[in-house]
Design a protein around this motif. Structure first.
Motif, mmCIF file in Angstrom:
data_model
loop_
_atom_site.group_PDB
_atom_site.id
_atom_site.type_symbol
_atom_site.label_atom_id
_atom_site.label_comp_id
_atom_site.label_asym_id
_atom_site.label_seq_id
_atom_site.Cartn_x
_atom_site.Cartn_y
_atom_site.Cartn_z
ATOM 1 N N LYS A 193 0.789 -0.701 -0.054
ATOM 2 C CA LYS A 193 -0.320 0.070 0.255
ATOM 3 C C LYS A 193 1.139 1.340 0.428
ATOM 4 N N GLN A 194 -0.044 2.258 -0.377
ATOM 5 C CA GLN A 194 0.961 3.646 -0.879
ATOM 6 C C GLN A 194 1.275 3.895 1.041
ATOM 7 N N GLY A 195 2.285 5.103 1.168
ATOM 8 C CA GLY A 195 2.683 4.760 2.413
ATOM 9 C C GLY A 195 3.697 4.236 3.039
ATOM 10 N N PHE A 196 3.379 2.545 2.479
ATOM 11 C CA PHE A 196 4.153 1.814 3.562
ATOM 12 C C PHE A 196 5.039 1.249 2.823
ATOM 13 N N VAL A 197 6.494 0.670 3.223
ATOM 14 C CA VAL A 197 7.060 -0.168 2.527
ATOM 15 C C VAL A 197 7.576 -1.261 3.399
ATOM 16 N N TYR A 198 7.341 -2.774 3.175
ATOM 17 C CA TYR A 198 6.954 -3.819 3.694
ATOM 18 C C TYR A 198 8.828 -4.604 3.478
ATOM 19 N N THR A 199 8.691 -4.799 4.538
ATOM 20 C CA THR A 199 10.568 -5.471 4.725
ATOM 21 C C THR A 199 10.317 -6.968 3.714
ATOM 22 N N VAL A 200 10.981 -7.966 3.686
ATOM 23 C CA VAL A 200 10.624 -9.182 2.251
ATOM 24 C C VAL A 200 12.052 -9.967 3.662
ATOM 25 N N GLU A 201 11.841 -10.773 4.076
ATOM 26 C CA GLU A 201 13.257 -12.232 4.387
ATOM 27 C C GLU A 201 12.820 -13.743 3.635
ATOM 28 N N ARG A 202 14.162 -14.151 4.013
ATOM 29 C CA ARG A 202 14.530 -15.100 3.126
ATOM 30 C C ARG A 202 14.651 -16.310 4.144
ATOM 31 N N ARG B 129 7.573 -6.779 8.143
ATOM 32 C CA ARG B 129 7.212 -5.555 8.855
ATOM 33 C C ARG B 129 7.033 -4.737 7.611
ATOM 34 N N LYS B 130 5.488 -4.471 8.288
ATOM 35 C CA LYS B 130 4.529 -3.805 7.297
ATOM 36 C C LYS B 130 5.599 -1.479 8.827
ATOM 37 N N VAL B 131 6.031 -1.651 7.370
ATOM 38 C CA VAL B 131 6.524 0.278 8.475
ATOM 39 C C VAL B 131 6.085 1.000 7.349
ATOM 40 N N ASN B 132 5.107 1.539 8.577
ATOM 41 C CA ASN B 132 4.700 3.356 7.971
ATOM 42 C C ASN B 132 5.506 4.052 7.722
ATOM 43 N N MET B 133 5.703 4.728 6.451
ATOM 44 C CA MET B 133 7.156 5.631 6.248
ATOM 45 C C MET B 133 6.061 6.792 6.249
ATOM 46 N N MET B 134 4.633 7.865 6.529
ATOM 47 C CA MET B 134 4.095 8.460 6.492
ATOM 48 C C MET B 134 4.540 9.267 7.837
ATOM 49 N N GLU B 135 4.460 10.955 8.013
ATOM 50 C CA GLU B 135 5.245 11.324 9.419
ATOM 51 C C GLU B 135 3.828 11.024 10.092
ATOM 52 N N GLN B 136 4.478 10.677 11.950
ATOM 53 C CA GLN B 136 3.797 10.153 12.162
ATOM 54 C C GLN B 136 4.067 10.844 14.004
ATOM 55 N N VAL B 137 2.533 11.201 14.297
ATOM 56 C CA VAL B 137 2.650 12.475 15.991
ATOM 57 C C VAL B 137 2.336 10.792 16.722
ATOM 58 N N LEU B 138 3.594 11.310 18.044
ATOM 59 C CA LEU B 138 3.317 10.468 19.128
ATOM 60 C C LEU B 138 3.224 10.507 20.277
ATOM 61 N N GLY C 33 13.530 -16.168 7.597
ATOM 62 C CA GLY C 33 13.969 -15.524 7.843
ATOM 63 C C GLY C 33 14.665 -14.213 8.354
ATOM 64 N N LYS C 34 15.111 -13.903 7.355
ATOM 65 C CA LYS C 34 17.127 -13.287 7.078
ATOM 66 C C LYS C 34 16.297 -11.946 6.041
ATOM 67 N N PHE C 35 16.273 -10.885 6.729
ATOM 68 C CA PHE C 35 15.904 -9.613 6.119
ATOM 69 C C PHE C 35 16.730 -9.257 4.575
ATOM 70 N N THR C 36 16.250 -9.918 3.267
ATOM 71 C CA THR C 36 16.905 -9.510 2.413
ATOM 72 C C THR C 36 15.897 -8.178 1.260
ATOM 73 N N LYS C 37 15.208 -7.236 1.791
ATOM 74 C CA LYS C 37 14.346 -6.475 1.187
ATOM 75 C C LYS C 37 13.972 -5.448 1.468
ATOM 76 N N ALA C 38 13.649 -4.158 0.879
ATOM 77 C CA ALA C 38 12.511 -3.295 1.682
ATOM 78 C C ALA C 38 11.614 -3.121 0.395
ATOM 79 N N ALA C 39 10.633 -3.647 0.096
ATOM 80 C CA ALA C 39 9.723 -3.336 -0.752
ATOM 81 C C ALA C 39 9.107 -2.048 -1.188
ATOM 82 N N ASP C 40 8.872 -1.521 -1.793
ATOM 83 C CA ASP C 40 8.130 0.070 -2.304
ATOM 84 C C ASP C 40 6.751 -0.514 -2.210
ATOM 85 N N PRO C 41 5.933 0.596 -2.624
ATOM 86 C CA PRO C 41 4.349 0.424 -2.768
ATOM 87 C C PRO C 41 4.112 -0.485 -4.401
ATOM 88 N N GLY C 42 3.269 -0.923 -4.510
ATOM 89 C CA GLY C 42 2.858 -1.530 -5.822
ATOM 90 C C GLY C 42 2.853 -2.718 -5.632
#
Length: 329
Positions: free
Chosen positions: A24-33, A57-66, A35-44
């Motif tokens: 999804k747009q605004g997110f980056v998914y990490t791909v594990e092979r 992991r599904k990492v939120n790349m938008m600016e967030q407020v805590l 169990g090892k991190f191989t790449k970060a997948a961009d939206p699409g």
């Protein structure tokens, strides 16, 4: 045989569904092979190998407020204050944000809370209330530097609210009220001072103008008296010149003129209807005759004048006047 083909087709469909992912747009998914991190997948569209690769992991790349919950902080002058804050951050590196820290949000919150206590604990209560921008800048610098290995960027740190104790709030309110009253009294005193100065300046200017007017009036009065004296002096000089040139005739003329004016004033007096002269009638008539003589002596006889009984000549064409002499009735 038919059932085998159907089963194989079903497995191919399942395999295809497991291999295809949509980021999804605004997110980056990490791909594990394995169990090892191989790449970060961009939206699409993302295609992975089923049973070998998986989404980590599904990492939120938008600016967030805590939101940082309220904290009780003791300032340098031992005042207990409650503080609320918010932190704005954005993930720049999905791999680091996913695998460098176990709980990204909890870590940011804990780091911000501890540094908030450190920064505000070194300030007095008045400084904490008046230097929010300085507190925000110091927190931003410290927290951003500490979270940079996690692949995130702290964009802003803002203090939402600072709550001093109730008794301190009341004392500050009384202090503010006293300061306001002080300013009001100072302004009122300055206004009274300015008003008094202006009134004094007005009185001064009025007195100066009045003195100048009085001086001008005296000067004008003195000038008028001087001119009157000069006129009187000229008149006296003219009388003296007339006496010097004509002798007794001028003196007798002036005396007769004043005598006639005095008699006329007796006639105009509203208080006396009967006039008693303290002289004999023959003396009065003689005086009138003397006045007539003065008039005739003052008139120079001209050519062709008519001579009266007393030897005085009159001009031609003029009515002959008979002036009684002393002893005539």
């Amino acid at each position: 045989m038919v059932y085998a083909l159907i089963g194989l087709l079903f497995l191919l469909v399942v395999f295809f569904l497991m291999a295809v992912r949509v980021v999804k747009q605004g997110f980056v998914y990490t791909v594990e092979r394995f169990g090892k991190f191989t790449k970060a997948a961009d939206p699409g569209l993302l295609i992975i190998i089923p049973f070998i690769d998986r989404i980590g992991r599904k990492v939120n790349m938008m600016e967030q407020v805590l939101d940082i919950p309220g904290q009780e902080i003791i300032t340098a002058d031992n005042a207990m204050v409650g503080v609320d804050a918010v932190v704005f951050f954005q993930v720049l590196d999905a791999g680091k944000a996913a695998y460098e820290v176990a709980n990204l949000y909890g870590a940011i919150m804990a780091l911000t809370t501890t540094n908030l206590r450190t920064v505000m604990g070194a300030m007095d209560l008045d400084e904490t209330l008046s230097k929010r921008d300085e507190i925000n800048a110091r927190l931003l610098n410290v927290v951003d530097h500490a979270t940079s290995p996690w692949g995130i960027k702290i964009t802003r740190v803002e203090i939402k609210d600072i709550r001093p104790p109730h008794d301190i709030s009341e004392a500050m309110a009384r202090q503010m009220k006293a300061e306001r009253l002080k300013r009001a009294e100072i302004l009122e005193a300055e206004g009274d001072k300015t008003s008094a100065i202006l009134r004094a300046e007005g009185s001064k200017q009025s007195a100066i103008l009045e003195a100048e007017g009085h001086r001008e009036a005296q000067f004008r009065d003195a000038e008028a008296r001087e001119r009157a004296a000069e006129a009187e002096a000229r008149a006296t000089q003219m009388v003296s010149d007339a006496i010097a040139s004509s002798g007794n005739q001028a003196i007798n003329y002036f005396i007769a003129q004043e005598y006639t004016k005095a008699v006329g004033k007796f006639a105009d007096s509203p208080n006396a209807k009967t006039i008693l002269f303290p002289v004999e009638a023959t003396q009065l008539i003689g005086s009138l005759g003397g006045i007539g003589e003065l008039v005739r002596d003052a008139i120079q006889p001209a050519e062709g004048d008519v001579t009266t009984r007393s030897g005085t000549s009159l001009p031609k064409g003029r009515a002959r006047a008979s002036v009684p002499r002393s002893g005539d009735s």
